[in-house]
Write a protein that holds these residues in place. Structure first.
Motif, short mmCIF file in Angstrom:
data_model
loop_
_atom_site.label_atom_id
_atom_site.label_comp_id
_atom_site.label_asym_id
_atom_site.label_seq_id
_atom_site.Cartn_x
_atom_site.Cartn_y
_atom_site.Cartn_z
N UNK A 1 80.28 66.02 -10.39
CA UNK A 1 80.22 65.74 -8.95
C UNK A 1 78.90 65.03 -8.66
N UNK A 2 79.00 63.85 -8.10
CA UNK A 2 77.81 63.09 -7.74
C UNK A 2 77.65 63.20 -6.23
N UNK A 3 76.57 63.86 -5.79
CA UNK A 3 76.32 63.99 -4.35
C UNK A 3 75.31 62.92 -3.95
N UNK A 4 75.70 62.05 -3.04
CA UNK A 4 74.78 61.00 -2.58
C UNK A 4 74.40 61.30 -1.14
N UNK A 5 73.16 61.73 -0.96
CA UNK A 5 72.66 62.08 0.37
C UNK A 5 72.15 60.80 1.05
N UNK A 6 72.50 60.63 2.32
CA UNK A 6 72.18 59.42 3.09
C UNK A 6 72.76 58.18 2.40
N UNK A 7 74.07 58.29 2.09
CA UNK A 7 74.75 57.26 1.31
C UNK A 7 74.81 55.91 2.01
N UNK A 8 74.74 55.90 3.35
CA UNK A 8 74.83 54.62 4.07
C UNK A 8 73.72 53.66 3.64
N UNK A 9 72.62 54.23 3.14
CA UNK A 9 71.50 53.40 2.69
C UNK A 9 71.93 52.48 1.54
N UNK A 10 72.95 52.91 0.77
CA UNK A 10 73.39 52.13 -0.40
C UNK A 10 73.88 50.74 0.01
N UNK A 11 74.47 50.63 1.22
CA UNK A 11 75.03 49.32 1.56
C UNK A 11 74.07 48.46 2.35
N UNK A 12 72.78 48.80 2.33
CA UNK A 12 71.80 47.92 2.98
C UNK A 12 71.29 46.87 2.01
N UNK A 13 71.60 46.98 0.72
CA UNK A 13 71.17 45.94 -0.22
C UNK A 13 72.36 45.55 -1.09
N UNK A 14 72.28 44.34 -1.68
CA UNK A 14 73.44 43.93 -2.47
C UNK A 14 73.48 44.71 -3.78
N UNK A 15 72.30 45.05 -4.34
CA UNK A 15 72.31 45.88 -5.57
C UNK A 15 72.90 47.26 -5.27
N UNK A 16 72.62 47.77 -4.07
CA UNK A 16 73.17 49.07 -3.67
C UNK A 16 74.69 49.01 -3.58
N UNK A 17 75.20 47.91 -3.03
CA UNK A 17 76.66 47.71 -2.98
C UNK A 17 77.23 47.67 -4.39
N UNK A 18 76.53 46.95 -5.29
CA UNK A 18 76.99 46.87 -6.69
C UNK A 18 77.06 48.26 -7.30
N UNK A 19 76.04 49.08 -6.99
CA UNK A 19 76.01 50.44 -7.56
C UNK A 19 77.21 51.24 -7.08
N UNK A 20 77.58 51.07 -5.79
CA UNK A 20 78.74 51.80 -5.27
C UNK A 20 80.01 51.36 -5.99
N UNK A 21 80.12 50.06 -6.27
CA UNK A 21 81.30 49.59 -7.00
C UNK A 21 81.30 50.10 -8.44
N UNK A 22 80.12 50.18 -9.05
CA UNK A 22 80.04 50.73 -10.41
C UNK A 22 80.50 52.19 -10.40
N UNK A 23 80.13 52.90 -9.35
CA UNK A 23 80.55 54.31 -9.26
C UNK A 23 82.06 54.42 -9.04
N UNK A 24 82.60 53.47 -8.30
CA UNK A 24 84.05 53.46 -8.09
C UNK A 24 84.75 53.28 -9.44
N UNK A 25 84.26 52.34 -10.25
CA UNK A 25 84.88 52.13 -11.58
C UNK A 25 84.76 53.39 -12.41
N UNK A 26 83.59 54.01 -12.35
CA UNK A 26 83.37 55.24 -13.12
C UNK A 26 84.33 56.32 -12.65
N UNK A 27 84.49 56.42 -11.34
CA UNK A 27 85.40 57.41 -10.79
C UNK A 27 86.82 57.18 -11.30
N UNK A 28 87.28 55.91 -11.26
CA UNK A 28 88.65 55.60 -11.70
C UNK A 28 88.81 55.92 -13.19
N UNK A 29 87.79 55.56 -13.97
CA UNK A 29 87.86 55.82 -15.42
C UNK A 29 87.86 57.33 -15.71
N UNK A 30 86.93 58.03 -15.11
CA UNK A 30 86.82 59.47 -15.42
C UNK A 30 87.99 60.27 -14.85
#
Ligand SMILES: Nc1ncnc2c1ncn2[C@@H]1O[C@H](COP(=O)(O)OP(=O)(O)OP(=O)(O)O)[C@@H](O)[C@H]1O
Ligand SMILES: [Mg+2]
Length: 387
Positions: free
Chosen positions: A146-175
């Motif tokens: 379980x990955x808990x991301x506190x104040x997750x909205x901060x992730x989409x304030x940068x493009x690298x942060x958006x990329x990280x969210x997509x990487x987590x989505x792939x990880x979620x689908x794979x796992x």
């Protein structure tokens, strides 16, 4: 020991934590929550405390491996770096996962279990992707992560942060399909902002449920009254509860009011409850005055943009003709004169409002009010009427 000392200073909600943990871990085939779960609650109402002190232990007790990331811990760091660092830290504590990655990749670095591996090799665009890192953790721990991301909205304030969210989505689908499962739990203080992470098809967590996180209530107030036994008389929970609700369910307001009484050495036993009531009122007023002082220092156009955004919420379209008309109404009302509104001025006002931390912008140009409490203040002040 430190945790023990800290945890006695807070009111625990084990039952809520147990239920939420169950919901997160055991996903019904008809639910979308394997996509992730989003929890929203206003500022300073105890989200972080609950995630760390109640939810994490409940998840661990159910056998999950919990990785906690606070994107506000270092506001200057790019959110993607904060996410990567926390996954590296989880790997560092799991030698079998490191050995597995090192054997698979033959990478140089510090020796772990007889093989060489450097954690710097894990990250976005690095030799070892987040998907591979989380897969290794899943395979070796043989349990749900379980990955808990506190104040997750901060992730989409940068493009690298958006990329990280997509990487987590792939990880979620794979796992979730090939391993022991990954759940992503995101929290945030602003529902509109959090919704941006899941409402659009090009967002990583499209369709995930967004829940209002239950605020502290009567049980907390009773605990608070039981733990303010250093005052000359006991506080009455029935009197404190409505005050707590009016303070926006913020424990610090009650705490500051109790401190006011502690330092009032002339306080008599029978005046305690009345004095507490007055102290909470003045704490609420002080917090609101502070915010409104900043708002009253704005230029008419900044004030107009703030009010129109506050009134529109998720529907805010900064540069549409209808919005322009609303800016004009709001600006005229505050300046008492006809104010010309043009797009460059709106653009400038949005930048100024971000600099004053009143407005927040996602990397793809969507805006929201920084602190949702301000919307209520503006509405109660009548500033949003007709907008
Ligand atoms: N269960 C609790 N018992 C006692 N005090 C609490 C509890 N939850 C929160 N508090 C107090 O309320 C304050 C705010 O808590 P916390 O930081 O957890 O809230 P938050 O919603 O995460 O805030 P922010 O919006 O700043 O992230 C802290 O001072 C904390 O000690
Ligand atoms: Mg917090």
């Amino acid at each position: 020991m430190a945790t023990q000392a800290n945890s006695s200073k807070i009111f625990h909600r084990p039952e809520l934590a147990r239920k939420l943990a169950q919901q997160i871990l055991h996903v019904s085939p008809t639910s979308a929550s394997s996509s992730g779960v989003f929890l929203a609650a206003p500022r300073r109402t105890g989200k972080t405390t609950f995630m760390r002190q109640d939810l994490t232990p409940a998840l661990v007790a159910s056998g999950a491996l919990v990785i906690y990331v606070d994107l506000w811990e270092d506001p200057k760091a790019d959110p993607s770096d904060v996410i990567v660092t926390s996954i590296r830290a989880a790997l560092a504590q799991n030698e079998p996962a490191l050995v597995r990655l090192a054997k698979g990749w033959g990478l140089g670095g510090a020796k772990v279990g007889g093989v060489e591996f450097s954690l710097d090799r894990v990250g976005l665009g690095k030799d070892v992707s987040l998907v591979q890192a989380l897969s290794a953790l899943s395979e070796t721990s043989k349990t749900i992560i379980v990955l808990i991301i506190d104040e997750a909205q901060h992730a989409i304030t940068t493009s690298a942060g958006n990329d990280a969210m997509f990487a987590l989505k792939s990880a979620r689908d794979e796992l979730n399909s090939n391993q022991h499962g990954l759940r992503v739990v995101c929290t945030g203080s602003n529902r509109d902002k959090l919704a941006m992470l899941k409402n659009s098809k090009d967002q990583a967590f499209f369709g995930a449920p967004l829940i209002n996180f239950p605020p502290l209530g009567a049980a907390y107030v009773k605990w608070f009254c039981d733990h303010t036994d250093d005052l000359p008389a006991r506080l009455d929970p029935d009197m404190v509860l409505p005050l707590f609700e009016r303070s926006g369910h913020r424990p610090e307001i009650l705490g500051a009011a109790a401190d006011e009484l502690r330092f009032d050495f002339a306080l008599e036993d029978d005046g305690v409850n009345e004095r507490f009531l007055a102290a909470v009122e003045s704490q609420i007023a002080a917090a609101n005055d502070d915010t409104m002082r900043v708002v009253h220092s704005l230029t008419p156009i900044q004030f107009a943009v703030l009010c129109v955004l506050a009134a529109a919420g998720e529907r805010y379209a900064p540069f549409e003709a209808a919005t322009l008309e609303k800016y004009r109404i709001a600006a005229n009302r505050v300046s008492g004169a006809e104010t010309a509104i043009e797009f460059p001025a709106v653009q400038g006002a949005l930048v100024a409002l971000q600099e004053k931390s009143l407005v927040w912008k996602a990397s793809r140009g969507v805006y929201a009010i920084e602190d949702i409490g301000l919307v209520d203040l503006l509405r109660n002040g009548g500033y949003l009427d007709g907008l």
